[in-house]
Design an enzyme around this catalytic site. Structure first.
Site, mmCIF file in Angstrom:
data_model
loop_
_atom_site.group_PDB
_atom_site.id
_atom_site.type_symbol
_atom_site.label_atom_id
_atom_site.label_comp_id
_atom_site.label_asym_id
_atom_site.label_seq_id
_atom_site.Cartn_x
_atom_site.Cartn_y
_atom_site.Cartn_z
ATOM 1 N N SER A 56 -1.511 -1.026 6.716
ATOM 2 C CA SER A 56 -0.539 -2.114 6.572
ATOM 3 C C SER A 56 0.771 -1.614 5.983
ATOM 4 C CB SER A 56 -1.119 -3.189 5.645
ATOM 5 O OG SER A 56 -0.100 -4.069 5.229
ATOM 6 N N PRO A 84 -4.440 -4.698 10.166
ATOM 7 C CA PRO A 84 -3.729 -4.370 8.929
ATOM 8 C C PRO A 84 -3.801 -5.515 7.925
ATOM 9 C CG PRO A 84 -2.189 -4.992 10.672
ATOM 10 C CD PRO A 84 -3.543 -4.924 11.307
ATOM 11 N N GLN A 125 0.998 -0.136 10.949
ATOM 12 C CA GLN A 125 1.630 -1.443 11.216
ATOM 13 C C GLN A 125 2.967 -1.522 10.489
ATOM 14 O OE1 GLN A 125 1.385 -4.239 8.517
ATOM 15 N NE2 GLN A 125 3.119 -5.063 9.666
ATOM 16 N N ARG A 159 2.394 -21.206 2.570
ATOM 17 C CA ARG A 159 0.999 -20.985 2.176
ATOM 18 C C ARG A 159 0.671 -21.779 0.920
ATOM 19 N NH1 ARG A 159 0.922 -14.485 3.365
ATOM 20 N NH2 ARG A 159 1.553 -14.666 5.562
ATOM 21 N N HIS A 184 -2.014 -14.189 12.999
ATOM 22 C CA HIS A 184 -2.018 -13.714 11.616
ATOM 23 C C HIS A 184 -3.113 -14.413 10.807
ATOM 24 C CE1 HIS A 184 0.956 -11.171 9.315
ATOM 25 N NE2 HIS A 184 0.222 -11.582 8.318
ATOM 26 N N THR A 200 4.536 -5.857 13.799
ATOM 27 C CA THR A 200 4.161 -7.267 13.601
ATOM 28 C C THR A 200 5.409 -8.142 13.649
ATOM 29 O OG1 THR A 200 2.221 -6.658 12.335
ATOM 30 C CG2 THR A 200 3.037 -8.895 12.018
ATOM 31 N N ARG A 237 -2.081 -17.745 9.040
ATOM 32 C CA ARG A 237 -1.305 -17.674 7.796
ATOM 33 C C ARG A 237 0.178 -17.972 7.985
ATOM 34 N NH1 ARG A 237 -4.019 -14.790 3.938
ATOM 35 N NH2 ARG A 237 -2.332 -13.522 3.092
ATOM 36 N N GLY A 281 -9.960 -14.767 13.466
ATOM 37 C CA GLY A 281 -11.179 -15.567 13.542
ATOM 38 C C GLY A 281 -12.417 -14.816 14.007
ATOM 39 N N ASP A 287 -6.824 -10.640 17.580
ATOM 40 C CA ASP A 287 -7.517 -10.880 16.312
ATOM 41 C C ASP A 287 -7.320 -12.317 15.893
ATOM 42 O OD1 ASP A 287 -5.123 -11.207 14.831
ATOM 43 O OD2 ASP A 287 -5.247 -9.249 13.850
ATOM 44 N N LYS A 336 2.438 -7.113 17.743
ATOM 45 C CA LYS A 336 1.397 -7.975 17.169
ATOM 46 C C LYS A 336 1.985 -9.349 16.858
ATOM 47 C CE LYS A 336 -1.969 -8.088 13.335
ATOM 48 N NZ LYS A 336 -1.491 -8.922 12.239
HETATM 49 C C1 LIG Z 1 -4.782 -11.062 2.952
HETATM 50 C C2 LIG Z 1 -4.201 -10.752 4.278
HETATM 51 C C3 LIG Z 1 -3.135 -9.860 4.372
HETATM 52 C C4 LIG Z 1 -2.606 -9.534 5.616
HETATM 53 N N1 LIG Z 1 -1.602 -8.601 5.676
HETATM 54 C C5 LIG Z 1 -1.103 -8.254 6.890
HETATM 55 C C6 LIG Z 1 -0.128 -7.242 6.987
HETATM 56 O O1 LIG Z 1 0.274 -6.641 6.006
HETATM 57 N N2 LIG Z 1 0.362 -6.960 8.210
HETATM 58 C C7 LIG Z 1 -0.061 -7.598 9.346
HETATM 59 O O2 LIG Z 1 0.412 -7.306 10.440
HETATM 60 N N3 LIG Z 1 -1.025 -8.546 9.276
HETATM 61 C C8 LIG Z 1 -1.560 -8.871 8.088
HETATM 62 N N4 LIG Z 1 -2.540 -9.814 8.019
HETATM 63 C C9 LIG Z 1 -3.073 -10.393 9.268
HETATM 64 C C10 LIG Z 1 -4.230 -9.541 9.817
HETATM 65 O O3 LIG Z 1 -3.754 -8.328 10.350
HETATM 66 C C11 LIG Z 1 -4.974 -10.287 10.940
HETATM 67 O O4 LIG Z 1 -4.061 -10.681 11.932
HETATM 68 C C12 LIG Z 1 -5.737 -11.508 10.407
HETATM 69 O O5 LIG Z 1 -6.368 -11.214 9.187
HETATM 70 C C13 LIG Z 1 -6.776 -11.962 11.423
HETATM 71 O O6 LIG Z 1 -7.380 -13.156 11.011
HETATM 72 P P1 LIG Z 1 -8.844 -13.222 10.338
HETATM 73 O O7 LIG Z 1 -8.766 -12.447 9.087
HETATM 74 O O8 LIG Z 1 -9.084 -14.667 10.085
HETATM 75 O O9 LIG Z 1 -9.810 -12.654 11.331
HETATM 76 C C14 LIG Z 1 -3.115 -10.151 6.788
HETATM 77 C C15 LIG Z 1 -4.180 -11.033 6.692
HETATM 78 C C16 LIG Z 1 -4.733 -11.339 5.466
HETATM 79 C C17 LIG Z 1 -5.916 -12.256 5.415
#
Ligand SMILES: Cc1cc2nc3c(=O)[nH]c(=O)nc-3n(C[C@H](O)[C@H](O)[C@H](O)COP(=O)(O)O)c2cc1C
Length: 430
Positions: A137, A108, A159, A196, A327, A187, A330, A360, A358, A303
């Site tokens: 998401s 998501p 999610q 951030r 995440h 999540t 993040r 990376g 997830d 998650k």
């Molecule tokens: C811009 C952005 C927005 C995201 N928004 C959500 C979200 O709304 N809900 C959530 O569970 N994870 C969110 N994530 C985390 C992603 O689901 C995932 O865990 C993460 O992108 C994995 O890392 P990677 O992009 O480096 O592979 C977000 C990630 C990014 C980069």
């Protein structure tokens, strides 16, 4: 034409994709989005705003966890085996009744409108076309009903962020059920936003501009509360700067009425205010899970799990699966890389529930290594957002097809014929 009973040479999606690209080149046509991850990201950056790129690319603090996620993958090496007849390969897996054409799904990602105006709809179309599940998401740019409507029977999950309103949580979950989502992904790692630095330097948070709150502004429970907020709302105090007017204009553009109406009625501004009041619930604890378990018949996955003890607690609380995730770096700078967390969690869980991971994942080799360390499937994050920014739905489709092909070839070249048979023996730590 060969006779029908004659065996056809099995090519598989990896070879099909390779040849499509090479033959295209021989005829003068080239991939519409770059195949290499680095060039894909650079291309996407050019088509995004400064704020949009920073929001997607950025992580918490010094971004050490983003780097750790990659470094952890690179410490594990695949040990290929030879002479094993890999002419026919099966890349599919099934997770909690959801079929996956390849062992990955789209994690998501909120506020996809920052990458492309078609946002969630573009991603949904491409995911469905490739048989890859899309996790909607909670912070999507489009209401889940609209996104589901473009997917046909394509697999999808929802999610959830647990807000301060249990009524809103229940409403979102029942909407997800009606949208054909076959699992809920709760999540846990974002009860507050991480520190951030890129976004802080730009003083930019998309939600405060009304972006990424479409699941809320399309929800009957949220809208009812919104009207209460509106009654209490006071007009902006003091002199209004040009920047504030531009923010109000942006908010109104995201609100699902005509822009001027959203502005005049005060609804757009009230929606943002109400969202800020509702979004975050740092008090969430294990006991709260019973509420969700009672509200849905769908499997629930947690998650953000990174500790084996939390993984076992998830099982004890009736959860159906886990997404090992930080995440994408993040949230907690300096957090353990997910690939470092995975083996311990896999040992503690001992196959009782599916383990997803997830953070990376950038290549077929990463998918392979995650499976070898105990994952049933992996989540793809930023790469599909870069595909979206670079080429809309077609860009997302290319990213998915390339990863599917890359995994298929890695699987066969490592001497394994099925995604379900990848095991610890196939990797070594260096
Ligand atoms: C811009 C952005 C927005 C995201 N928004 C959500 C979200 O709304 N809900 C959530 O569970 N994870 C969110 N994530 C985390 C992603 O689901 C995932 O865990 C993460 O992108 C994995 O890392 P990677 O992009 O480096 O592979 C977000 C990630 C990014 C980069």
């Amino acid at each position: 034409m060969p006779a029908p009973e004659e065996p056809q040479p099995a090519v598989g999606i990896g070879r099909e994709r390779q040849f499509e690209i090479y033959v295209g080149g021989a005829r003068g046509s080239y991939p519409t989005v770059p195949v290499s991850f680095e060039r894909l990201e650079r291309g996407a950056q050019k088509s995004m705003s400064r704020e949009g790129y920073a929001y997607v690319a950025g992580g918490a603090g010094t971004e050490e966890t983003i780097r750790a996620n990659r470094a952890a993958f690179e410490r594990w090496r695949i040990v290929p085996r030879m002479l094993r007849d890999v002419s026919v390969r099966d890349t599919s897996v099934e997770v909690l009744g959801t079929p996956m054409a390849s062992p990955f799904f789209l994690s998501p990602i909120g506020v996809l409108e920052m990458a492309h105006r078609d946002a969630d709809l573009a991603v949904a179309r491409s995911a469905a076309a490739e048989g890859v599940p899309f996790v909607f998401s909670n912070q999507a740019s489009r209401p889940m009903e609209e996104t589901a409507a473009v997917m046909g029977d394509g697999p999808r999950w929802f999610q959830l962020y647990w807000s301060t309103s249990d009524e809103l949580v229940a409403s979102l979950v029942s909407r997800a059920e009606r949208c054909g989502c076959s699992a809920i992904v709760l999540t846990l790692d974002t009860t507050m936003l991480g520190w951030r630095v890129r976004d802080l330097d730009l003083a930019y948070l998309p939600f405060l501009r009304g972006r990424g709150i479409a699941q809320y502004t399309s929800d009957p429970v949220f809208l009812e509360a919104l009207h209460e907020t509106l009654q209490q709302a006071s007009p902006p105090a003091g002199r209004i700067s040009l920047a504030a007017i531009s923010t109000l204009w942006e908010m109104a553009g995201s609100y699902p009425t005509r822009r001027l109406e959203g502005l005049r009625s005060g609804l757009a501004r009230a929606a943002v205010r109400r969202f800020v009041e509702t979004y975050s619930r740092p008090s969430l604890s294990w006991d709260d899970l019973a509420f969700l378990r009672e509200r849905t018949r769908l499997p629930i996955l947690l998650k953000g799990i990174l500790h084996p003890v939390d993984a076992v607690a998830a099982i004890e609380h009736g959860m159906s699966g886990i997404v090992v995730s930080n995440h994408g770096g993040r949230q907690v700078d300096g957090a353990i890389a997910t690939i470092d967390a995975l083996p311990g969690i896999a040992e503690a869980v001992a196959g009782r529930i599916p383990l997803l991971v997830d953070s990376g994942v950038r290549s077929g080799a990463d998918v392979f290594r995650a499976l070898a360390l105990g994952a049933t499937a992996v989540g793809l994050g930023r790469p599909y957002v870069w595909g979206l920014a670079a080429g809309g739905a077609e860009g997302v489709r290319e990213v998915i097809r390339n990863l599917r092909a890359d995994f298929d070839l890695t699987l066969g070249l490592a001497g394994v014929v099925s995604a379900r048979e990848v095991g610890h023996d196939n990797v070594t730590r260096v």
